[in-house]
Design a protein around this motif. Sequence first.
Motif, PDB file in Angstrom:
ATOM      1  N   ALA A 162       0.819  -1.221   0.129  1.00 49.32           N
ATOM      2  CA  ALA A 162      -0.163  -0.007  -0.061  1.00 49.32           C
ATOM      3  C   ALA A 162       0.807   1.446  -0.139  1.00 49.32           C
ATOM      4  CB  ALA A 162      -0.965   0.096   1.089  1.00 49.32           C
ATOM      5  N   ILE A 276      -8.431   8.304   7.947  1.00 53.77           N
ATOM      6  CA  ILE A 276      -8.088   7.729   6.557  1.00 53.77           C
ATOM      7  C   ILE A 276      -9.251   8.556   5.524  1.00 53.77           C
ATOM      8  CG2 ILE A 276      -8.823   5.894   4.839  1.00 53.77           C
ATOM      9  CD1 ILE A 276      -7.761   4.134   7.151  1.00 53.77           C
ATOM     10  N   TYR A 282      -2.981   6.981   5.225  1.00 60.65           N
ATOM     11  CA  TYR A 282      -3.140   6.370   3.974  1.00 60.65           C
ATOM     12  C   TYR A 282      -4.087   5.151   3.988  1.00 60.65           C
ATOM     13  CZ  TYR A 282      -2.735   4.516  -0.611  1.00 60.65           C
ATOM     14  OH  TYR A 282      -3.085   3.977  -2.132  1.00 60.65           O
ATOM     15  N   MET A 283      -3.833   4.288   4.927  1.00 62.81           N
ATOM     16  CA  MET A 283      -4.537   2.988   5.210  1.00 62.81           C
ATOM     17  C   MET A 283      -4.518   2.530   6.320  1.00 62.81           C
ATOM     18  SD  MET A 283      -2.175   0.291   5.305  1.00 62.81           S
ATOM     19  CE  MET A 283      -2.945  -1.210   4.481  1.00 62.81           C
ATOM     20  N   THR A 336      -8.686   1.134   2.902  1.00 62.11           N
ATOM     21  CA  THR A 336      -8.486   2.485   2.377  1.00 62.11           C
ATOM     22  C   THR A 336      -9.784   3.291   2.152  1.00 62.11           C
ATOM     23  OG1 THR A 336      -8.966   2.295  -0.061  1.00 62.11           O
ATOM     24  CG2 THR A 336      -6.703   1.651   0.813  1.00 62.11           C
TER      25      THR A 336
END
Length: 371
Positions: A162, A276, A282-283, A336
């Motif tokens: 990721a 998120i 980001y994730m 995500t």
Amino acid sequence: MNTRMRRAAVAIAAGAMAVSLAACGSAEEAGGDNAATGSPAKGDNIKVGLLLPENKTARYEKFDRPLIEKKIKELTNNKAEIQYNNARQDANLQAQQVDTMITNKVDVLILDAVDAKAIKNSVQKAADAGIKVVAYDRLAEGPISAYTSFDNEEVGRTQGEALLKALGDKAKDSQIVMMNGSVTDPNAAQFKKGAHSVLDGKVKIGREFDTKEWSPDNANANMESAISALGKDNIDGVYSANDGMAGGIITALKAAGIADIPVTGQDAELAAVQRIITDQQYMSVYKSYPQEAEVAAEMAVALAKGEDLSAIAKDKVSSASAKDVPSVLVPVVSLTKDNINDTVIKDGIYTADEICTGSYKSACDKLGIGA
């Protein structure tokens, strides 16, 4: 636990074993059947000990404990006695708690170790007292009888992949900071190994830390140190092994005026989901706690009743001190902002209302969360 979570736990139970067993390819394949059966047959009037490692990470008290207890009650017609303690990240305290469980003569113990190596003697004491031990989430050393967790190297690979995706074509020229978990947790070493298998040679690792006790405060201090050493303009992303640490890392980044760089996580904590959807993190890695918890409960009840585990655990794993332990590994998902509806909301972990409070409402509307 909210109504949707209860429904999700029941729904997941039906498919738990098929999915879990299909995901066990990374487990060590070995012969033998040690610890596959429990003590002489008993009825539903069993006594189960449950020891969890800490309460700073939201998952243990919000998900693991109630889900495990609920499933044990279901499997024993509400007759099982459950004794619970949380070690609050104190390995010595957890050893004392095991002693108490032995004194109280539990039939089986579900143990999520604070320190997987330090707990070895306590596991041996339990075994000597005729108590079967199910290692939960972390592969405790000693003569454990069963183990369930997630594919931890796959967690690290998922995080690393990721991060590379977020960096895109700039990855080869990018510099990142790696914030690994605690050295006392064997899972942390596996997350780290999985992440390195993806990141090494693809991105420059400017600084790397093993974070004591998985503490967000320690992660914050480590990140401040990395920023000071590398310079705020020379950090393009951060590998964080879990969401709690990601929170501390992001606080340090903000204080230094660093924005818009990808930060990974794990556990799908509510605060992380909210970060998120607002592009601060980001994730995360979503792990089905209902599935893991229910497998642990099934193993514990079977062992306490003297039943064979072959119908539950088709695979084997080994630690430094136990070989061919009957095991179930549960699959993971990269979370995500694009799949929140299909993961934590669909599975009833959170409702849209829980995620989309106050200032998060506009971000949820933009992403169609809950729609």
